[in-house]
Design a protein around this motif. Structure first.
Motif, PDB file in Angstrom:
ATOM      1  N   THR A  45      64.103   6.935  54.308  1.00  0.00           N
ATOM      2  CA  THR A  45      63.218   8.086  54.493  1.00  0.00           C
ATOM      3  C   THR A  45      61.760   7.670  54.357  1.00  0.00           C
ATOM      4  O   THR A  45      60.904   8.094  55.139  1.00  0.00           O
ATOM      5  CB  THR A  45      63.566   9.197  53.481  1.00  0.00           C
ATOM      6  N   ASP A  46      61.473   6.812  53.378  1.00  0.00           N
ATOM      7  CA  ASP A  46      60.103   6.324  53.208  1.00  0.00           C
ATOM      8  C   ASP A  46      59.656   5.495  54.416  1.00  0.00           C
ATOM      9  O   ASP A  46      58.502   5.581  54.841  1.00  0.00           O
ATOM     10  CB  ASP A  46      59.980   5.501  51.925  1.00  0.00           C
ATOM     11  N   GLU A  47      60.576   4.714  54.991  1.00  0.00           N
ATOM     12  CA  GLU A  47      60.231   3.950  56.189  1.00  0.00           C
ATOM     13  C   GLU A  47      59.941   4.888  57.355  1.00  0.00           C
ATOM     14  O   GLU A  47      58.986   4.669  58.121  1.00  0.00           O
ATOM     15  CB  GLU A  47      61.372   3.002  56.560  1.00  0.00           C
ATOM     16  N   ASP A  56      58.551  17.599  56.419  1.00  0.00           N
ATOM     17  CA  ASP A  56      59.990  17.615  56.137  1.00  0.00           C
ATOM     18  C   ASP A  56      60.423  16.324  55.453  1.00  0.00           C
ATOM     19  O   ASP A  56      61.176  16.349  54.473  1.00  0.00           O
ATOM     20  CB  ASP A  56      60.773  17.823  57.433  1.00  0.00           C
ATOM     21  N   LEU A  57      59.944  15.191  55.955  1.00  0.00           N
ATOM     22  CA  LEU A  57      60.295  13.917  55.343  1.00  0.00           C
ATOM     23  C   LEU A  57      59.682  13.775  53.955  1.00  0.00           C
ATOM     24  O   LEU A  57      60.301  13.197  53.060  1.00  0.00           O
ATOM     25  CB  LEU A  57      59.855  12.757  56.244  1.00  0.00           C
ATOM     26  N   ASP A  58      58.479  14.311  53.767  1.00  0.00           N
ATOM     27  CA  ASP A  58      57.853  14.279  52.445  1.00  0.00           C
ATOM     28  C   ASP A  58      58.688  15.057  51.427  1.00  0.00           C
ATOM     29  O   ASP A  58      58.942  14.580  50.322  1.00  0.00           O
ATOM     30  CB  ASP A  58      56.437  14.859  52.495  1.00  0.00           C
ATOM     31  N   MET A  59      59.111  16.263  51.820  1.00  0.00           N
ATOM     32  CA  MET A  59      59.922  17.085  50.910  1.00  0.00           C
ATOM     33  C   MET A  59      61.275  16.427  50.653  1.00  0.00           C
ATOM     34  O   MET A  59      61.773  16.435  49.530  1.00  0.00           O
ATOM     35  CB  MET A  59      60.113  18.490  51.479  1.00  0.00           C
ATOM     36  N   ALA A  60      61.867  15.845  51.677  1.00  0.00           N
ATOM     37  CA  ALA A  60      63.164  15.176  51.516  1.00  0.00           C
ATOM     38  C   ALA A  60      63.043  13.983  50.574  1.00  0.00           C
ATOM     39  O   ALA A  60      63.907  13.773  49.713  1.00  0.00           O
ATOM     40  CB  ALA A  60      63.685  14.720  52.870  1.00  0.00           C
ATOM     41  N   ARG A  79      59.289   3.119  44.371  1.00  0.00           N
ATOM     42  CA  ARG A  79      59.160   3.312  45.820  1.00  0.00           C
ATOM     43  C   ARG A  79      58.035   2.462  46.336  1.00  0.00           C
ATOM     44  O   ARG A  79      57.055   2.209  45.656  1.00  0.00           O
ATOM     45  CB  ARG A  79      58.900   4.785  46.128  1.00  0.00           C
ATOM     46  N   SER A  80      58.195   2.022  47.566  1.00  0.00           N
ATOM     47  CA  SER A  80      57.192   1.196  48.211  1.00  0.00           C
ATOM     48  C   SER A  80      55.973   2.034  48.553  1.00  0.00           C
ATOM     49  O   SER A  80      56.095   3.146  49.053  1.00  0.00           O
ATOM     50  CB  SER A  80      57.772   0.578  49.483  1.00  0.00           C
ATOM     51  N   VAL A  81      54.795   1.486  48.280  1.00  0.00           N
ATOM     52  CA  VAL A  81      53.560   2.187  48.600  1.00  0.00           C
ATOM     53  C   VAL A  81      53.291   2.119  50.090  1.00  0.00           C
ATOM     54  O   VAL A  81      52.978   3.108  50.735  1.00  0.00           O
ATOM     55  CB  VAL A  81      52.374   1.593  47.805  1.00  0.00           C
ATOM     56  N   SER A  82      53.437   0.938  50.650  1.00  0.00           N
ATOM     57  CA  SER A  82      53.253   0.790  52.092  1.00  0.00           C
ATOM     58  C   SER A  82      54.494   0.132  52.661  1.00  0.00           C
ATOM     59  O   SER A  82      54.964  -0.871  52.154  1.00  0.00           O
ATOM     60  CB  SER A  82      52.015  -0.049  52.403  1.00  0.00           C
ATOM     61  N   VAL A  83      54.988   0.709  53.699  1.00  0.00           N
ATOM     62  CA  VAL A  83      56.204   0.212  54.330  1.00  0.00           C
ATOM     63  C   VAL A  83      55.859  -0.212  55.736  1.00  0.00           C
ATOM     64  O   VAL A  83      55.202   0.518  56.468  1.00  0.00           O
ATOM     65  CB  VAL A  83      57.286   1.324  54.359  1.00  0.00           C
ATOM     66  N   SER A  84      56.283  -1.401  56.109  1.00  0.00           N
ATOM     67  CA  SER A  84      56.108  -1.824  57.492  1.00  0.00           C
ATOM     68  C   SER A  84      57.474  -2.191  58.044  1.00  0.00           C
ATOM     69  O   SER A  84      58.252  -2.873  57.392  1.00  0.00           O
ATOM     70  CB  SER A  84      55.158  -3.010  57.586  1.00  0.00           C
ATOM     71  N   GLY A  98      66.486   3.843  65.263  1.00  0.00           N
ATOM     72  CA  GLY A  98      67.349   3.039  64.405  1.00  0.00           C
ATOM     73  C   GLY A  98      67.326   3.510  62.961  1.00  0.00           C
ATOM     74  O   GLY A  98      68.360   3.537  62.284  1.00  0.00           O
ATOM     75  N   LEU A  99      66.148   3.863  62.488  1.00  0.00           N
ATOM     76  CA  LEU A  99      66.038   4.376  61.120  1.00  0.00           C
ATOM     77  C   LEU A  99      66.751   5.711  60.964  1.00  0.00           C
ATOM     78  O   LEU A  99      67.380   5.971  59.937  1.00  0.00           O
ATOM     79  CB  LEU A  99      64.567   4.504  60.715  1.00  0.00           C
ATOM     80  N   HIS A 100      66.658   6.555  61.978  1.00  0.00           N
ATOM     81  CA  HIS A 100      67.380   7.832  61.924  1.00  0.00           C
ATOM     82  C   HIS A 100      68.893   7.588  61.886  1.00  0.00           C
ATOM     83  O   HIS A 100      69.611   8.260  61.142  1.00  0.00           O
ATOM     84  CB  HIS A 100      67.012   8.724  63.113  1.00  0.00           C
TER      85      HIS A 100
END
Length: 140
Positions: A45-47, A56-60, A79-84, A98-100
């Motif tokens: 979700t963070d990615e 929605d993703l923030d609340m999830a 949790r990761s601060v920055s995700v690449s 792919g992430l979904h």
């Protein structure tokens, strides 16, 4: 017909009994497994949030973090601060799809474990996340 075994098995350690080792109950094992699935779903979700931010993703993510903390009985997960996300040239849309798919799979796994431990709150959260990620085509 057979003679009983009179010596200890070579697989037992000398001087130890089964009560010498800590054992966890089935519920504790399921809690650990569920927390792991939800933490992996939180990472996905963070990615997704990094690639396509949404409320929605923030609340999830916040709900997942709170549930993982509750299951672990401690502070919120790291949790990761920055995700690449990069896989050597795939487009951003491919990354997001792919992430979904991965998040949908992780939510499904969490749902199965939550149902087996009769955790309604976690099951509802996992089912909601499955629904949110189901809109994306799941075929590669």
């Amino acid at each position: 017909m057979y003679e009983p075994i009179r010596t200890k098995s070579v697989h037992t350690m000398a001087g130890t009994t089964s009560s010498d080792f800590p054992h966890r109950s089935r519920e504790e094992e399921l809690d650990i497994q569920l927390a792991g699935h939800l933490a992996a779903l939180l990472a996905a979700t963070d990615e997704l949030r990094a690639l396509s931010p949404s409320a929605d993703l923030d609340m999830a993510a916040e709900a997942l973090a709170a549930r993982v903390a509750w299951l672990r009985g401690g502070p919120a997960p790291v949790r990761s601060v920055s995700v690449s996300v990069s896989d050597g040239g795939a487009s951003g849309a491919d990354d997001i799809a792919g992430l979904h798919r991965r998040a949908h799979t992780l939510a499904g796994r969490a749902l199965v474990v939550a149902a087996s431990r009769a955790d309604t709150a976690s099951a509802i959260l996992a089912a909601e996340r499955m629904d949110a990620h189901a809109g994306v085509p799941l075929s590669a």
